[in-house]
Design a protein around this motif. Structure first.
Motif, PDB file in Angstrom:
ATOM      1  N   ALA A   1       0.846  -1.193   0.000  1.00  0.00           N
ATOM      2  CA  ALA A   1       0.000   0.000   0.000  1.00  0.00           C
ATOM      3  C   ALA A   1       0.877   1.237   0.000  1.00  0.00           C
ATOM      4  CB  ALA A   1      -0.910  -0.002   1.225  1.00  0.00           C
ATOM      5  N   GLY A   2       0.281   2.351  -0.349  1.00  0.00           N
ATOM      6  CA  GLY A   2       1.029   3.590  -0.427  1.00  0.00           C
ATOM      7  C   GLY A   2       0.974   4.399   0.853  1.00  0.00           C
ATOM      8  N   ASP A   3       1.436   5.628   0.748  1.00  0.00           N
ATOM      9  CA  ASP A   3       1.529   6.522   1.902  1.00  0.00           C
ATOM     10  C   ASP A   3       1.298   7.935   1.387  1.00  0.00           C
ATOM     11  OD1 ASP A   3       2.227   8.043   4.130  1.00  0.00           O
ATOM     12  OD2 ASP A   3       3.854   6.681   4.713  1.00  0.00           O
ATOM     13  N   TRP A   4       0.476   8.712   2.086  1.00  0.00           N
ATOM     14  CA  TRP A   4       0.151  10.054   1.634  1.00  0.00           C
ATOM     15  C   TRP A   4       1.208  11.079   2.043  1.00  0.00           C
ATOM     16  CZ3 TRP A   4      -1.618  12.417  -2.102  1.00  0.00           C
ATOM     17  CH2 TRP A   4      -2.211  13.677  -2.061  1.00  0.00           C
ATOM     18  N   GLY A   5       2.060  10.754   2.975  1.00  0.00           N
ATOM     19  CA  GLY A   5       3.113  11.673   3.360  1.00  0.00           C
ATOM     20  C   GLY A   5       2.594  12.906   4.085  1.00  0.00           C
ATOM     21  N   ASP A   6       3.378  13.994   4.016  1.00  0.00           N
ATOM     22  CA  ASP A   6       3.070  15.219   4.758  1.00  0.00           C
ATOM     23  C   ASP A   6       3.074  16.428   3.825  1.00  0.00           C
ATOM     24  OD1 ASP A   6       2.987  14.030   7.449  1.00  0.00           O
ATOM     25  OD2 ASP A   6       5.132  13.673   7.101  1.00  0.00           O
ATOM     26  N   ASP A   7       2.530  17.527   4.323  1.00  0.00           N
ATOM     27  CA  ASP A   7       2.498  18.776   3.560  1.00  0.00           C
ATOM     28  C   ASP A   7       3.888  19.385   3.400  1.00  0.00           C
ATOM     29  OD1 ASP A   7      -0.238  18.559   3.320  1.00  0.00           O
ATOM     30  OD2 ASP A   7      -0.646  19.810   5.076  1.00  0.00           O
ATOM     31  N   GLU A   8       4.777  19.072   4.301  1.00  0.00           N
ATOM     32  CA  GLU A   8       6.152  19.575   4.219  1.00  0.00           C
ATOM     33  C   GLU A   8       7.080  18.558   4.857  1.00  0.00           C
ATOM     34  OE1 GLU A   8       6.100  22.434   8.161  1.00  0.00           O
ATOM     35  OE2 GLU A   8       5.607  23.322   6.211  1.00  0.00           O
ATOM     36  N   GLY A   9       8.349  18.640   4.523  1.00  0.00           N
ATOM     37  CA  GLY A   9       9.293  17.676   5.072  1.00  0.00           C
ATOM     38  C   GLY A   9      10.617  17.734   4.352  1.00  0.00           C
ATOM     39  N   GLU A  10      11.387  16.652   4.444  1.00  0.00           N
ATOM     40  CA  GLU A  10      12.757  16.638   3.919  1.00  0.00           C
ATOM     41  C   GLU A  10      12.820  16.512   2.408  1.00  0.00           C
ATOM     42  OE1 GLU A  10      15.049  14.678   7.778  1.00  0.00           O
ATOM     43  OE2 GLU A  10      14.765  13.479   5.959  1.00  0.00           O
ATOM     44  N   GLN A  11      11.991  15.614   1.833  1.00  0.00           N
ATOM     45  CA  GLN A  11      12.127  15.356   0.399  1.00  0.00           C
ATOM     46  C   GLN A  11      10.757  15.255  -0.262  1.00  0.00           C
ATOM     47  OE1 GLN A  11      15.101  12.513  -0.627  1.00  0.00           O
ATOM     48  NE2 GLN A  11      14.192  12.017  -2.619  1.00  0.00           N
ATOM     49  N   ALA A  12      10.601  15.970  -1.388  1.00  0.00           N
ATOM     50  CA  ALA A  12       9.355  15.921  -2.153  1.00  0.00           C
ATOM     51  C   ALA A  12       9.322  14.669  -3.019  1.00  0.00           C
ATOM     52  CB  ALA A  12       9.222  17.168  -3.024  1.00  0.00           C
ATOM     53  N   VAL A  13       8.161  14.020  -3.071  1.00  0.00           N
ATOM     54  CA  VAL A  13       7.983  12.777  -3.828  1.00  0.00           C
ATOM     55  C   VAL A  13       6.706  12.877  -4.650  1.00  0.00           C
ATOM     56  CG1 VAL A  13       7.551  10.285  -3.629  1.00  0.00           C
ATOM     57  CG2 VAL A  13       9.217  11.395  -2.116  1.00  0.00           C
ATOM     58  N   ALA A  14       6.746  12.366  -5.891  1.00  0.00           N
ATOM     59  CA  ALA A  14       5.543  12.283  -6.727  1.00  0.00           C
ATOM     60  C   ALA A  14       4.680  11.130  -6.238  1.00  0.00           C
ATOM     61  CB  ALA A  14       5.924  12.073  -8.192  1.00  0.00           C
ATOM     62  N   VAL A  15       3.413  11.434  -5.931  1.00  0.00           N
ATOM     63  CA  VAL A  15       2.501  10.431  -5.372  1.00  0.00           C
ATOM     64  C   VAL A  15       1.281  10.294  -6.282  1.00  0.00           C
ATOM     65  CG1 VAL A  15       1.099   9.754  -3.391  1.00  0.00           C
ATOM     66  CG2 VAL A  15       3.256  10.984  -3.030  1.00  0.00           C
ATOM     67  N   LEU A  16       1.087   9.095  -6.834  1.00  0.00           N
ATOM     68  CA  LEU A  16      -0.096   8.817  -7.638  1.00  0.00           C
ATOM     69  C   LEU A  16      -1.256   8.476  -6.709  1.00  0.00           C
ATOM     70  CD1 LEU A  16       1.508   6.660 -10.465  1.00  0.00           C
ATOM     71  CD2 LEU A  16       0.707   9.002 -10.651  1.00  0.00           C
ATOM     72  N   ARG A  17      -2.447   8.997  -7.015  1.00  0.00           N
ATOM     73  CA  ARG A  17      -3.612   8.807  -6.160  1.00  0.00           C
ATOM     74  C   ARG A  17      -4.816   8.440  -7.009  1.00  0.00           C
ATOM     75  NH1 ARG A  17      -4.575  15.303  -5.164  1.00  0.00           N
ATOM     76  NH2 ARG A  17      -3.547  15.874  -7.111  1.00  0.00           N
ATOM     77  N   SER A  18      -5.987   8.306  -6.385  1.00  0.00           N
ATOM     78  CA  SER A  18      -7.190   7.875  -7.096  1.00  0.00           C
ATOM     79  C   SER A  18      -7.552   8.809  -8.235  1.00  0.00           C
ATOM     80  CB  SER A  18      -8.364   7.766  -6.116  1.00  0.00           C
ATOM     81  OG  SER A  18      -8.143   6.751  -5.172  1.00  0.00           O
ATOM     82  N   THR A  19      -7.281  10.119  -8.077  1.00  0.00           N
ATOM     83  CA  THR A  19      -7.630  11.070  -9.133  1.00  0.00           C
ATOM     84  C   THR A  19      -6.797  10.868 -10.391  1.00  0.00           C
ATOM     85  OG1 THR A  19      -6.142  12.696  -8.132  1.00  0.00           O
ATOM     86  CG2 THR A  19      -8.473  12.827  -7.542  1.00  0.00           C
ATOM     87  N   ASN A  20      -5.713  10.103 -10.315  1.00  0.00           N
ATOM     88  CA  ASN A  20      -4.905   9.819 -11.501  1.00  0.00           C
ATOM     89  C   ASN A  20      -5.410   8.616 -12.286  1.00  0.00           C
ATOM     90  OD1 ASN A  20      -2.461  10.809  -9.300  1.00  0.00           O
ATOM     91  ND2 ASN A  20      -2.659  11.882 -11.246  1.00  0.00           N
ATOM     92  N   PHE A  21      -6.384   7.893 -11.733  1.00  0.00           N
ATOM     93  CA  PHE A  21      -6.966   6.757 -12.452  1.00  0.00           C
ATOM     94  C   PHE A  21      -7.997   7.260 -13.455  1.00  0.00           C
ATOM     95  CE2 PHE A  21      -5.157   4.634  -8.875  1.00  0.00           C
ATOM     96  CZ  PHE A  21      -4.997   3.299  -9.207  1.00  0.00           C
ATOM     97  N   THR A  22      -8.140   6.545 -14.552  1.00  0.00           N
ATOM     98  CA  THR A  22      -9.228   6.776 -15.499  1.00  0.00           C
ATOM     99  C   THR A  22     -10.032   5.486 -15.596  1.00  0.00           C
ATOM    100  OG1 THR A  22      -8.022   6.020 -17.471  1.00  0.00           O
ATOM    101  CG2 THR A  22      -7.745   8.344 -16.815  1.00  0.00           C
ATOM    102  N   ASN A  23     -11.139   5.550 -16.314  1.00  0.00           N
ATOM    103  CA  ASN A  23     -11.988   4.368 -16.450  1.00  0.00           C
ATOM    104  C   ASN A  23     -11.542   3.428 -17.563  1.00  0.00           C
ATOM    105  OD1 ASN A  23     -13.635   5.187 -14.341  1.00  0.00           O
ATOM    106  ND2 ASN A  23     -15.057   6.265 -15.684  1.00  0.00           N
ATOM    107  N   ASP A  24     -10.472   3.779 -18.282  1.00  0.00           N
ATOM    108  CA  ASP A  24     -10.040   2.930 -19.394  1.00  0.00           C
ATOM    109  C   ASP A  24      -8.676   2.287 -19.169  1.00  0.00           C
ATOM    110  OD1 ASP A  24      -8.377   5.076 -19.668  1.00  0.00           O
ATOM    111  OD2 ASP A  24      -9.250   5.806 -21.541  1.00  0.00           O
ATOM    112  N   GLY A  25      -8.147   2.370 -17.948  1.00  0.00           N
ATOM    113  CA  GLY A  25      -6.871   1.722 -17.652  1.00  0.00           C
ATOM    114  C   GLY A  25      -5.662   2.621 -17.798  1.00  0.00           C
TER     115      GLY A  25
END
Length: 433
Positions: free
Chosen positions: A31-55
């Motif tokens: 499973a993933g992790d949502w992380g924090d609003d601020e911190g040591e290192q920025a990371v690209a996080v894919l979430r449900s809004t990045n899904f589409t209905n066609d795969g």
């Protein structure tokens, strides 16, 4: 314990295929992790809004979240990873959408509502597995392993891993995945064509309704800004021959009778009579609220962007009425009504319509007086016809692209249904895999 009516969760399969539970086809999942609003290192996080209905995954808006540097150094999505929407969905959409990772994405991760699956390459082709899981969600079968919480659906992960899937030999899996990918690529191409033709149409409409077809013409300053000097700016009420609000129909009157046009029957300014609901009404209401060819319907109560949506009535095969959320406008000629239906669909004009909206219960509304005072820019009759003809060419291209998309989508759906259960087989060498 979850059981299947057929040999697999997707249905019966050929006798020379085997079956495997999902958990035996993967080397691991996390499973993933949502992380924090601020911190040591920025990371690209894919979430449900990045899904589409066609795969396909939509990478246009990837969240940036912060993690401790030691934790971030361990992140990374790999080519062949499958993303599963573990929580989300909605009233009409099961959870469990699938996303394919098609290239290594070092330093990237997923949110806590997303699960990452890694296929075992010695047992299963990752794309084949992804399409099998995609079909579970597309058909709604995945609802059998869902739990409902407040405003959200959740996968029962234990039961999801126990789902028994079709398991042909890996070579055939690859052929199946390649065939579905070809169909998916065709859908993607058609989708881009629809977007391109629609953008071209809207761009052409914006230019034509602001400057017309004549080049190097004099302009005049009006309340609408600069328009050609030989055009007129008029209020709608000065050019219509009649207007009326629609018919209120209690829910119990729906079911049979005559057709009624509702906002859900509209499609970019046009509607199809076979999609109309039917109601029982009094004869005097049929006469008072009936539609005629050449009428223009305007949606006067709704939320943005549906407020002000218009439809030109081309043909009325039988007595048809329209609901109370709409206004019916009539003009001296069909040509003028058609022109105005296009003019009112231009994005810049839409914004002026939305600005008239007044708060109603959970919606906005436009009253008849405001519609009557709405300003429109009108060229002469000859140029109006030329503009309509020019836009019709763009509309035809858009409709052809939409038909291409529908055909490609139907082919992909048929292949998903038939290839994944072996009703259609692909011989060796018939497709590059």
């Amino acid at each position: 314990m979850l059981t299947h009516r057929h040999r697999t969760i997707l249905g019966d399969i050929p006798s020379d295929w085997d079956t495997k539970p999902l958990k035996s086809l993967i080397t691991g999942h996390f499973a993933g992790d949502w992380g924090d609003d601020e911190g040591e290192q920025a990371v690209a996080v894919l979430r449900s809004t990045n899904f589409t209905n066609d795969g396909q995954l939509d990478f246009s808006d990837i969240a940036r979240r912060y993690f401790p540097r030691a934790q971030a150094s361990q992140f990374g999505l790999l080519k062949g990873d499958l993303l599963v929407e573990r929580s989300g969905g909605g009233p009409e959409q099961p959870v469990g959408r699938i996303g394919f990772i098609e290239r290594d994405m070092p330093g990237s991760t997923v949110s806590n509502f997303v699960q990452v699956l890694r296929a075992d390459p010695s047992k299963v082709d990752a794309e084949y597995l992804g399409w099998a899981l995609f079909e579970l969600q597309r058909t709604g079968i995945v609802e059998r392993v869902q739990q409902q919480s407040t405003q959200m659906r959740n996968l029962n992960w234990r039961d999801y891993q126990r789902l028994v899937l079709p398991w042909p030999k890996v070579d055939e899996q690859r052929r199946i995945a390649s065939a579905i990918k070809l169909a998916d690529d065709a859908v993607g191409y058609a989708q881009k064509k629809v977007v391109a033709t629609r953008q071209f149409k809207l761009s052409a409409m914006s230019e034509l309704f602001a400057r017309g077809l004549r080049s190097r013409r004099d302009l005049q300053a009006t309340k609408l800004g600069l328009v050609p000097a030989d055009w007129t700016v008029s209020e709608l009420r000065s050019i219509w021959t009649g207007s009326a609000n629609g018919l209120y129909v209690p829910e119990e009157h729906y079911g049979s009778g005559i057709p009624i046009v509702r906002i859900d029957a509209f499609n970019d300014g046009f509607f199809e009579s076979q999609s109309f609901k039917r109601i029982r009404v009094k004869r005097e209401d049929v006469e008072a609220f009936s539609l005629q060819p050449g009428d223009l319907l305007l949606n006067r109560v709704n939320s943005i962007p549906f407020l002000g949506k218009v439809a030109y009535v081309e043909v009325v095969p039988e007595f048809t009425v329209f609901e109370s959320n709409m206004m019916r406008l009539r003009f001296a000629s069909h040509e003028l009504a058609k022109y105005l239906s296009l003019y009112l669909s231009v994005p810049a004009t839409k914004k002026r319509i939305w600005a008239m909206g007044r708060p109603a219960v959970a919606q906005l509304s436009i009253n008849q007086r405001d519609v009557g005072r709405f300003l429109v820019a009108l060229p002469g009759e000859a140029e109006r016809k030329e503009i309509i003809d020019a836009i019709s060419v763009a509309q035809t291209a858009e409709r052809q692209a939409a038909l291409m998309l529908e055909s490609a989508f139907n082919v992909k759906q048929s292949l998903l249904q038939n290839l994944l259960t072996g009703r259609i087989r692909i011989p060796e060498g018939a497709i590059h895999a």
